[in-house]
Design a protein around this motif. Structure first.
Motif, mmCIF file in Angstrom:
data_model
loop_
_atom_site.group_PDB
_atom_site.id
_atom_site.type_symbol
_atom_site.label_atom_id
_atom_site.label_comp_id
_atom_site.label_asym_id
_atom_site.label_seq_id
_atom_site.Cartn_x
_atom_site.Cartn_y
_atom_site.Cartn_z
ATOM 1 N N UNK A 65 0.827 -1.207 0.000
ATOM 2 C CA UNK A 65 0.000 0.000 0.000
ATOM 3 C C UNK A 65 0.863 1.260 0.000
ATOM 4 N N UNK A 66 0.340 2.297 -0.607
ATOM 5 C CA UNK A 66 1.024 3.584 -0.710
ATOM 6 C C UNK A 66 0.877 4.341 0.608
ATOM 7 N N UNK A 87 -2.143 7.499 1.925
ATOM 8 C CA UNK A 87 -3.030 7.230 3.041
ATOM 9 C C UNK A 87 -3.842 5.958 2.876
ATOM 10 N N UNK A 88 -3.276 4.948 2.220
ATOM 11 C CA UNK A 88 -3.986 3.688 1.964
ATOM 12 C C UNK A 88 -3.892 2.692 3.123
ATOM 13 N N UNK A 113 -5.174 -5.196 -8.183
ATOM 14 C CA UNK A 113 -4.396 -3.957 -8.195
ATOM 15 C C UNK A 113 -5.353 -2.793 -8.363
ATOM 16 N N UNK A 114 -5.244 -1.788 -7.502
ATOM 17 C CA UNK A 114 -6.140 -0.641 -7.573
ATOM 18 C C UNK A 114 -5.963 0.135 -8.881
ATOM 19 N N UNK A 115 -4.807 -0.021 -9.520
ATOM 20 C CA UNK A 115 -4.569 0.645 -10.797
ATOM 21 C C UNK A 115 -5.476 0.088 -11.891
ATOM 22 N N UNK A 161 3.844 5.729 -4.769
ATOM 23 C CA UNK A 161 3.373 5.929 -6.149
ATOM 24 C C UNK A 161 1.968 5.386 -6.388
ATOM 25 N N UNK A 162 1.106 5.469 -5.370
ATOM 26 C CA UNK A 162 -0.293 5.098 -5.555
ATOM 27 C C UNK A 162 -0.586 3.618 -5.526
#
Length: 76
Positions: free
Chosen positions: A8-9, A13-14, A57-59, A43-44
């Motif tokens: 997590x990034x 704030x993940x 993957x959240x991406x 990096x998200x």
């Protein structure tokens, strides 16, 4: 048994989302996995891996704890 990593990034704030994913994974598969580890990243990133293989993957996908649990189940 399998290893699950939730990367997590930190700057994004993940952490809360990562903790929710970890809790769901442990509640569902706690007896069948060796560990469900949180891994800090940047990096998200918000990604779930089972034995090194990315399963969510959240991406690429919308944040949905139930969907992540389904994908982890398929990978196990």
């Amino acid at each position: 048994m399998s290893n699950i990593e939730i990367e997590y990034c930190v700057p994004c704030g993940y952490l809360d989302r990562a903790l929710d994913l970890q809790r769901a994974v442990l509640q569902n598969f706690g007896r069948t996995v060796d560990r469900a580890a949180l891994v800090t990243g940047e990096a998200g990133v918000l990604q779930v891996r089972v034995d090194g293989e990315a399963v969510w993957d959240i991406a690429d996908d919308e944040y949905d704890v139930d969907e992540v649990v389904r994908r982890v189940k398929q990978a196990l």
